[in-house]
Motif scaffolding. Structure first.
Motif, PDB file in Angstrom:
ATOM      1  N   THR A 106      13.093  16.009   2.030  1.00  0.00           N
ATOM      2  CA  THR A 106      13.568  16.965   1.027  1.00  0.00           C
ATOM      3  C   THR A 106      14.900  16.561   0.411  1.00  0.00           C
ATOM      4  OG1 THR A 106      14.621  18.261   2.775  1.00  0.00           O
ATOM      5  CG2 THR A 106      12.387  18.909   2.121  1.00  0.00           C
ATOM      6  N   ASP A 107      15.491  15.482   0.863  1.00  0.00           N
ATOM      7  CA  ASP A 107      16.773  15.006   0.343  1.00  0.00           C
ATOM      8  C   ASP A 107      16.580  14.568  -1.116  1.00  0.00           C
ATOM      9  OD1 ASP A 107      19.173  13.758  -0.208  1.00  0.00           O
ATOM     10  OD2 ASP A 107      19.235  12.643   1.673  1.00  0.00           O
ATOM     11  N   HIS A 108      17.422  15.096  -2.036  1.00  0.00           N
ATOM     12  CA  HIS A 108      17.280  14.761  -3.448  1.00  0.00           C
ATOM     13  C   HIS A 108      17.686  13.329  -3.772  1.00  0.00           C
ATOM     14  CE1 HIS A 108      15.876  18.497  -5.135  1.00  0.00           C
ATOM     15  NE2 HIS A 108      16.672  19.128  -4.280  1.00  0.00           N
ATOM     16  N   ARG A 109      18.259  12.621  -2.822  1.00  0.00           N
ATOM     17  CA  ARG A 109      18.552  11.199  -3.042  1.00  0.00           C
ATOM     18  C   ARG A 109      17.312  10.347  -2.828  1.00  0.00           C
ATOM     19  NH1 ARG A 109      23.350  10.462   1.021  1.00  0.00           N
ATOM     20  NH2 ARG A 109      21.878  11.675   2.214  1.00  0.00           N
ATOM     21  N   VAL A 110      16.289  10.930  -2.204  1.00  0.00           N
ATOM     22  CA  VAL A 110      15.045  10.215  -1.938  1.00  0.00           C
ATOM     23  C   VAL A 110      14.133  10.372  -3.151  1.00  0.00           C
ATOM     24  CG1 VAL A 110      13.006  10.144  -0.447  1.00  0.00           C
ATOM     25  CG2 VAL A 110      15.252  10.558   0.546  1.00  0.00           C
ATOM     26  N   SER A 111      13.521   9.268  -3.586  1.00  0.00           N
ATOM     27  CA  SER A 111      12.626   9.292  -4.741  1.00  0.00           C
ATOM     28  C   SER A 111      11.305   9.946  -4.384  1.00  0.00           C
ATOM     29  CB  SER A 111      12.383   7.878  -5.257  1.00  0.00           C
ATOM     30  OG  SER A 111      13.577   7.323  -5.748  1.00  0.00           O
ATOM     31  N   HIS A 112      10.559  10.297  -5.420  1.00  0.00           N
ATOM     32  CA  HIS A 112       9.256  10.941  -5.240  1.00  0.00           C
ATOM     33  C   HIS A 112       8.353  10.052  -4.369  1.00  0.00           C
ATOM     34  CE1 HIS A 112       6.746  14.259  -6.444  1.00  0.00           C
ATOM     35  NE2 HIS A 112       5.776  13.438  -6.786  1.00  0.00           N
ATOM     36  N   GLN A 113       8.254   8.787  -4.723  1.00  0.00           N
ATOM     37  CA  GLN A 113       7.564   7.793  -3.901  1.00  0.00           C
ATOM     38  C   GLN A 113       8.597   6.723  -3.592  1.00  0.00           C
ATOM     39  OE1 GLN A 113       4.251   6.670  -6.380  1.00  0.00           O
ATOM     40  NE2 GLN A 113       3.082   8.462  -5.782  1.00  0.00           N
ATOM     41  N   HIS A 114       9.193   6.812  -2.431  1.00  0.00           N
ATOM     42  CA  HIS A 114      10.383   6.022  -2.121  1.00  0.00           C
ATOM     43  C   HIS A 114      10.063   4.671  -1.473  1.00  0.00           C
ATOM     44  CE1 HIS A 114      14.815   6.124  -1.637  1.00  0.00           C
ATOM     45  NE2 HIS A 114      14.544   5.222  -0.703  1.00  0.00           N
ATOM     46  N   ALA A 115       9.270   4.686  -0.404  1.00  0.00           N
ATOM     47  CA  ALA A 115       9.026   3.447   0.339  1.00  0.00           C
ATOM     48  C   ALA A 115       7.656   3.496   1.027  1.00  0.00           C
ATOM     49  CB  ALA A 115      10.119   3.225   1.386  1.00  0.00           C
ATOM     50  N   LYS A 116       7.209   2.317   1.431  1.00  0.00           N
ATOM     51  CA  LYS A 116       5.950   2.216   2.180  1.00  0.00           C
ATOM     52  C   LYS A 116       6.180   1.279   3.360  1.00  0.00           C
ATOM     53  CE  LYS A 116       1.063   1.353   1.899  1.00  0.00           C
ATOM     54  NZ  LYS A 116      -0.099   1.185   1.040  1.00  0.00           N
ATOM     55  N   ILE A 117       5.608   1.651   4.493  1.00  0.00           N
ATOM     56  CA  ILE A 117       5.683   0.807   5.695  1.00  0.00           C
ATOM     57  C   ILE A 117       4.256   0.509   6.101  1.00  0.00           C
ATOM     58  CG2 ILE A 117       6.496   0.650   8.072  1.00  0.00           C
ATOM     59  CD1 ILE A 117       8.591   2.800   7.288  1.00  0.00           C
ATOM     60  N   SER A 118       3.929  -0.776   6.186  1.00  0.00           N
ATOM     61  CA  SER A 118       2.554  -1.159   6.521  1.00  0.00           C
ATOM     62  C   SER A 118       2.557  -2.357   7.458  1.00  0.00           C
ATOM     63  CB  SER A 118       1.770  -1.463   5.238  1.00  0.00           C
ATOM     64  OG  SER A 118       2.469  -2.389   4.440  1.00  0.00           O
ATOM     65  N   ILE A 119       1.396  -2.628   8.002  1.00  0.00           N
ATOM     66  CA  ILE A 119       1.233  -3.770   8.904  1.00  0.00           C
ATOM     67  C   ILE A 119       0.548  -4.880   8.119  1.00  0.00           C
ATOM     68  CG2 ILE A 119       0.174  -4.600  11.037  1.00  0.00           C
ATOM     69  CD1 ILE A 119       0.363  -1.693  12.076  1.00  0.00           C
ATOM     70  N   VAL A 120       1.225  -6.033   8.038  1.00  0.00           N
ATOM     71  CA  VAL A 120       0.708  -7.189   7.314  1.00  0.00           C
ATOM     72  C   VAL A 120       0.798  -8.392   8.245  1.00  0.00           C
ATOM     73  CG1 VAL A 120       0.998  -8.674   5.297  1.00  0.00           C
ATOM     74  CG2 VAL A 120       1.524  -6.239   5.132  1.00  0.00           C
ATOM     75  N   ASP A 121      -0.335  -9.019   8.533  1.00  0.00           N
ATOM     76  CA  ASP A 121      -0.372 -10.182   9.440  1.00  0.00           C
ATOM     77  C   ASP A 121       0.320  -9.877  10.771  1.00  0.00           C
ATOM     78  OD1 ASP A 121      -1.728 -11.708   7.543  1.00  0.00           O
ATOM     79  OD2 ASP A 121       0.144 -12.430   6.649  1.00  0.00           O
ATOM     80  N   ARG A 122       0.006  -8.708  11.327  1.00  0.00           N
ATOM     81  CA  ARG A 122       0.544  -8.250  12.610  1.00  0.00           C
ATOM     82  C   ARG A 122       2.061  -8.106  12.603  1.00  0.00           C
ATOM     83  NH1 ARG A 122      -1.118 -11.855  17.046  1.00  0.00           N
ATOM     84  NH2 ARG A 122      -0.005 -10.333  18.286  1.00  0.00           N
ATOM     85  N   LYS A 123       2.645  -7.945  11.420  1.00  0.00           N
ATOM     86  CA  LYS A 123       4.077  -7.665  11.282  1.00  0.00           C
ATOM     87  C   LYS A 123       4.222  -6.361  10.519  1.00  0.00           C
ATOM     88  CE  LYS A 123       5.402 -12.497  11.268  1.00  0.00           C
ATOM     89  NZ  LYS A 123       5.996 -13.595  10.510  1.00  0.00           N
ATOM     90  N   VAL A 124       5.215  -5.563  10.905  1.00  0.00           N
ATOM     91  CA  VAL A 124       5.461  -4.287  10.230  1.00  0.00           C
ATOM     92  C   VAL A 124       6.458  -4.541   9.093  1.00  0.00           C
ATOM     93  CG1 VAL A 124       6.273  -1.927  10.494  1.00  0.00           C
ATOM     94  CG2 VAL A 124       5.003  -3.014  12.346  1.00  0.00           C
TER      95      VAL A 124
END
Length: 195
Positions: free
Chosen positions: A130-148
């Motif tokens: 809910t922090d207004h400094r955070v964007s609507h779609q701010h970041a994504k965390i995913s697993i790629v080649d067994r690395k986060v």
């Protein structure tokens, strides 16, 4: 009786002075606003040309629910970078997760799936902040080649790692015990853990 007339006269003079000052301020206020607006319009083309023609074309009215921009001073030695990091693959069968260690989600845990998790103010995000400094779609965390991998989605105020608040993260492989700040210091704080 003379004291009464002198006091009344001085009181009347003070009241006339206050009224004159209020009238002067009221007449001056539109001029000050016009000067501020003129200065803002003079700065807007410079900002728009730096951001590109697409940003100049879509000038929207003020929205109190929009992302608030907090300008950070640029470091004196140019753009700072994160210290050298050792990228390690997730062990077989390990569970990666984000745990909120500060903020309104404190204590909540979010497992990172192969499809990834999203962070932002969008109600469809996996982690809704809910922090207004955070964007609507701010970041994504995913697993790629067994690395986060933590990827900033071109957020307005940036994503930061391990209190390096002068170094914006665009994309980085997370290491266990990394601390993540979305939008700046002082909001929700997350720790990356592997079990």
């Amino acid at each position: 009786m003379v004291k009464y007339y002198v006091f009344s006269g001085l009181f009347a003079l003070v009241m006339v002075g206050v009224a004159a000052q209020l009238i002067h301020n009221r007449r001056r206020r539109p001029k000050a606003r016009a000067a501020e607006a003129k200065a803002a319009h003079a700065v807007a083309p410079a900002v728009a040309s730096a951001a590109g023609p697409a940003a100049a074309a879509k000038e929207a009215p003020y929205d109190p629910n929009a992302t608030r921009i907090h300008f950070r001073p640029a470091p004196a030695n140019g753009h700072a970078t994160l210290p050298a990091r050792v990228e390690a693959a997730l062990p077989e069968g390990a569970i990666a997760k984000l745990v909120c260690v500060g903020g309104h989600l404190k204590g909540q845990s979010f497992p990172i799936t192969p499809a990834g998790i999203t962070v932002g103010r969008d109600p469809q995000s996996t982690i809704v902040l809910t922090d207004h400094r955070v964007s609507h779609q701010h970041a994504k965390i995913s697993i790629v080649d067994r690395k986060v991998v933590l990827r900033d989605l071109d957020s307005t105020n940036g994503t930061f790692l391990n209190a390096h608040l002068s170094a914006l993260v665009h994309e980085v492989v997370l290491c266990p015990d990394d601390t993540i700040f979305f939008g700046g210091h002082g909001g929700d704080q997350f720790r990356f853990l592997v079990h």
